[in-house]
Write a protein that holds these residues in place. Structure first.
Motif, PDB file in Angstrom:
ATOM      1  N   UNK A 264      62.579  27.036  31.431  1.00 36.47           N
ATOM      2  CA  UNK A 264      62.126  27.776  32.608  1.00 36.47           C
ATOM      3  C   UNK A 264      60.627  28.048  32.529  1.00 36.47           C
ATOM      4  N   UNK A 265      60.139  28.400  31.335  1.00 34.32           N
ATOM      5  CA  UNK A 265      58.709  28.641  31.148  1.00 34.32           C
ATOM      6  C   UNK A 265      57.924  27.371  31.470  1.00 34.32           C
ATOM      7  N   UNK A 266      58.403  26.228  30.976  1.00 33.17           N
ATOM      8  CA  UNK A 266      57.723  24.960  31.235  1.00 33.17           C
ATOM      9  C   UNK A 266      57.640  24.695  32.737  1.00 33.17           C
ATOM     10  N   UNK A 267      58.728  24.925  33.455  1.00 37.81           N
ATOM     11  CA  UNK A 267      58.736  24.691  34.907  1.00 37.81           C
ATOM     12  C   UNK A 267      57.776  25.638  35.615  1.00 37.81           C
ATOM     13  N   UNK A 268      57.843  26.926  35.271  1.00 40.58           N
ATOM     14  CA  UNK A 268      57.001  27.920  35.944  1.00 40.58           C
ATOM     15  C   UNK A 268      55.512  27.666  35.710  1.00 40.58           C
ATOM     16  N   UNK A 269      55.175  27.050  34.593  1.00 41.36           N
ATOM     17  CA  UNK A 269      53.774  26.832  34.248  1.00 41.36           C
ATOM     18  C   UNK A 269      53.258  25.464  34.678  1.00 41.36           C
ATOM     19  N   UNK A 270      54.098  24.672  35.346  1.00 34.29           N
ATOM     20  CA  UNK A 270      53.631  23.402  35.888  1.00 34.29           C
ATOM     21  C   UNK A 270      53.722  22.218  34.945  1.00 34.29           C
ATOM     22  N   UNK A 271      54.391  22.383  33.796  1.00 36.09           N
ATOM     23  CA  UNK A 271      54.557  21.256  32.879  1.00 36.09           C
ATOM     24  C   UNK A 271      55.715  20.379  33.345  1.00 36.09           C
ATOM     25  N   UNK A 272      55.618  19.105  33.041  1.00 32.36           N
ATOM     26  CA  UNK A 272      56.643  18.145  33.482  1.00 32.36           C
ATOM     27  C   UNK A 272      58.001  18.486  32.881  1.00 32.36           C
ATOM     28  N   UNK A 273      58.001  18.883  31.607  1.00 31.23           N
ATOM     29  CA  UNK A 273      59.240  19.266  30.931  1.00 31.23           C
ATOM     30  C   UNK A 273      58.884  20.090  29.701  1.00 31.23           C
ATOM     31  N   UNK A 274      59.921  20.470  28.945  1.00 35.51           N
ATOM     32  CA  UNK A 274      59.699  21.315  27.775  1.00 35.51           C
ATOM     33  C   UNK A 274      58.876  20.592  26.708  1.00 35.51           C
ATOM     34  N   UNK A 275      59.016  19.286  26.616  1.00 32.41           N
ATOM     35  CA  UNK A 275      58.263  18.521  25.623  1.00 32.41           C
ATOM     36  C   UNK A 275      56.762  18.602  25.884  1.00 32.41           C
ATOM     37  N   UNK A 276      56.376  18.541  27.173  1.00 32.60           N
ATOM     38  CA  UNK A 276      54.956  18.641  27.514  1.00 32.60           C
ATOM     39  C   UNK A 276      54.435  20.057  27.260  1.00 32.60           C
ATOM     40  N   UNK A 277      55.254  21.065  27.531  1.00 32.97           N
ATOM     41  CA  UNK A 277      54.871  22.440  27.185  1.00 32.97           C
ATOM     42  C   UNK A 277      54.615  22.540  25.685  1.00 32.97           C
ATOM     43  N   UNK A 278      55.528  22.008  24.899  1.00 31.42           N
ATOM     44  CA  UNK A 278      55.402  22.044  23.439  1.00 31.42           C
ATOM     45  C   UNK A 278      54.101  21.370  22.995  1.00 31.42           C
ATOM     46  N   UNK A 279      53.816  20.194  23.529  1.00 30.97           N
ATOM     47  CA  UNK A 279      52.641  19.419  23.131  1.00 30.97           C
ATOM     48  C   UNK A 279      51.347  20.184  23.389  1.00 30.97           C
ATOM     49  N   UNK A 280      51.188  20.693  24.602  1.00 31.28           N
ATOM     50  CA  UNK A 280      49.938  21.374  24.959  1.00 31.28           C
ATOM     51  C   UNK A 280      49.852  22.759  24.321  1.00 31.28           C
ATOM     52  N   UNK A 281      50.976  23.430  24.175  1.00 33.33           N
ATOM     53  CA  UNK A 281      50.985  24.760  23.575  1.00 33.33           C
ATOM     54  C   UNK A 281      50.528  24.693  22.124  1.00 33.33           C
ATOM     55  N   UNK A 282      51.041  23.712  21.374  1.00 34.31           N
ATOM     56  CA  UNK A 282      50.647  23.551  19.975  1.00 34.31           C
ATOM     57  C   UNK A 282      49.164  23.208  19.871  1.00 34.31           C
ATOM     58  N   UNK A 283      48.678  22.357  20.777  1.00 35.50           N
ATOM     59  CA  UNK A 283      47.270  21.951  20.746  1.00 35.50           C
ATOM     60  C   UNK A 283      46.349  23.159  20.917  1.00 35.50           C
ATOM     61  N   UNK A 284      46.718  24.095  21.786  1.00 37.80           N
ATOM     62  CA  UNK A 284      45.855  25.241  22.082  1.00 37.80           C
ATOM     63  C   UNK A 284      46.053  26.388  21.096  1.00 37.80           C
ATOM     64  N   UNK A 285      47.305  26.690  20.748  1.00 31.09           N
ATOM     65  CA  UNK A 285      47.597  27.894  19.964  1.00 31.09           C
ATOM     66  C   UNK A 285      47.876  27.612  18.487  1.00 31.09           C
TER      67      UNK A 285
END
Length: 306
Positions: A264-285
Motif C-alpha cells: 500500500x505504501x508503494x502504491x500511495x507513493x507512486x512506485x510501480x510495485x513494492x520491489x521498486x519501493x525497496x530499491x529506491x528506499x535502500x538507495x536513499x536511506x
C-alpha cells in the motif's frame, strides 16, 4: 486522485514537524514558518538549544529530500544563559548534500537552520549547486566563503541577541533583502520570463503520481533546456528529485502509519510495485522499508528508543 495524494503528502509533512517536536524535545527543538513572500523558496526555520547538562552528545540521522540548508552555530556560552553574551559571531555553514548523513549534537550547542526548498538557495542566495557539486566532493561549505551580500552584518546582529524569535526576524529581513536584490538583477538582465520557472513547476513535479513524460509536455521549454536549468538550480535532475520526494513520503507514511502494508505504501507513493519501493528506499536511506518500519514501530511501543 493526484490532488488527494498531494494534500495527504502536505498533511504528512506537517505531522512530521509535530513529531520532531516530540522526538527532539531533548534537543530543545522548535520550528518556524517563513513569511509569505519567502515561502516559495524557504520551507522552514529550525532552532535547537541542547541542554548543557546532557551527559553526552546525541546523534541524529537526516535523509535527503532535494533541499539545502544554512546552519548558524552559536558559540557555547561559558557563563550562565542569564548573563550577558560574549558577542562572538556564529559560525555559518551551507549544506547541499543529497545523501543520508548523521550529525552529533553536543551538550550546550545552539543551532538555527534555514531549510530551503529545492532551488530556493539558487534564487535567494545566488548559489549554483551544479557548479559546487561538479567541482568538489565537499557538501558542507563555510558560507562566509560564498561572499553572500550582507552576511557579515547579519552575523554581527545575530551575536547581539540570544532570543530565537529576534534571530529569526533578523534572518528573515536579510533573506527578504536578498530576494529583492535577486529579482531586480533578473529584471535588469531582461529574463523576467524565466523567473521562477523551476520553482513554479516544483509542485507538479513532486506529486507522487507524476508521470515525467506528461510533465515535460506541459513545459514552455524543451526537456533538455528544462533539465539543464533544473540541475543548475537544484543540483539534481527532475527524475532524481521525484524519487527523493517519493521516498520522503514513504518515510512519513511508515512513521505515522506503520501498520500500512508495504504494498500500500508503494502504491500511495507512486512506485510501480513494492520491489521498486525497496530499491529506491535502500538507495536513499541505506535501510529497507521493512527495517525502517520495524524501527518506527519499536519507537511507538518504546518512546525512549530513537
Amino acid at each position: 486522485m493526484v490532488l488527494s495524494l498531494r494534500y495527504r503528502a502536505n498533511l504528512l509533512e506537517m505531522r512530521s514537524f509535530k513529531r520532531f517536536e516530540t522526538e527532539l524535545a531533548h534537543l530543545g527543538f522548535s520550528h518556524f514558518q517563513p513569511l509569505a513572500p519567502l515561502r516559495p523558496w524557504v520551507q522552514r526555520y529550525f532552532h535547537l538549544r541542547v541542554a548543557t547538562d546532557l551527559p553526552q552528545s546525541i546523534e541524529q540521522t537526516f535523509y535527503p529530500d532535494g533541499g539545502t540548508s544554512l546552519h548558524f552555530y552559536f558559540p557555547t556560552p561559558t557563563q550562565t544563559l542569564t548573563q550577558t553574551l560574549s558577542g562572538e559571531e556564529p559560525q555559518v555553514l551551507f549544506h547541499c548534500g543529497q545523501s543520508r548523513h548523521s550529525h552529533a549534537f553536543l551538550p550546550g550547542i545552539e543551532l538555527m537552520t534555514v531549510r530551503f526548498h529545492p532551488g530556493g538557495a539558487f534564487h535567494l542566495l545566488g548559489i549554483e549547486l551544479q557548479d559546487i557539486l561538479s567541482t568538489s566532493s565537499v557538501t558542507t561549505i563555510d558560507a562566509t566563503q560564498l561572499q553572500l551580500t550582507g552576511l557579515e552584518q547579519l552575523l554581527s546582529q545575530l551575536a547581539e541577541t540570544n532570543q530565537p524569535a529576534q534571530r529569526i526576524a533578523l534572518l528573515e529581513h536579510w533573506l527578504l533583502q536578498l530576494s529583492l536584490r535577486q529579482f531586480t538583477a533578473v529584471l535588469t538582465r531582461h529574463k523576467s520570463a524565466m523567473v521562477g520557472l523551476v520553482q513554479a513547476n516544483l509542485p507538479k513535479l513532486i506529486q507522487t503520481q507524476t508521470s515525467l513524460e506528461d510533465f515535460y509536455k506541459q513545459l514552455p521549454l524543451s526537456r533538455r533546456q528544462f533539465e539543464r536549468r533544473f540541475k543548475q538550480e537544484t543540483g539534481l535532475s527532475p527524475a532524481q528529485l521525484l524519487q527523493l520526494n517519493r521516498v520522503k513520503v514513504a518515510r512519513n507514511l511508515l512513521s505515522q502509519s506503520p501498520n500500512l502494508s508495504l504494498v500500500q505504501v508503494a502504491f500511495d507513493c507512486g512506485f510501480y510495485d513494492q520491489a521498486h519501493l525497496h530499491q529506491h528506499f535502500v538507495r536513499v536511506t541505506q535501510q529497507t522499508p521493512g527495517q525502517y518500519k520495524k524501527r518506527k514501530m519499536s519507537q511507538i511501543s518504546n518512546p525512549r528508543s530513537r
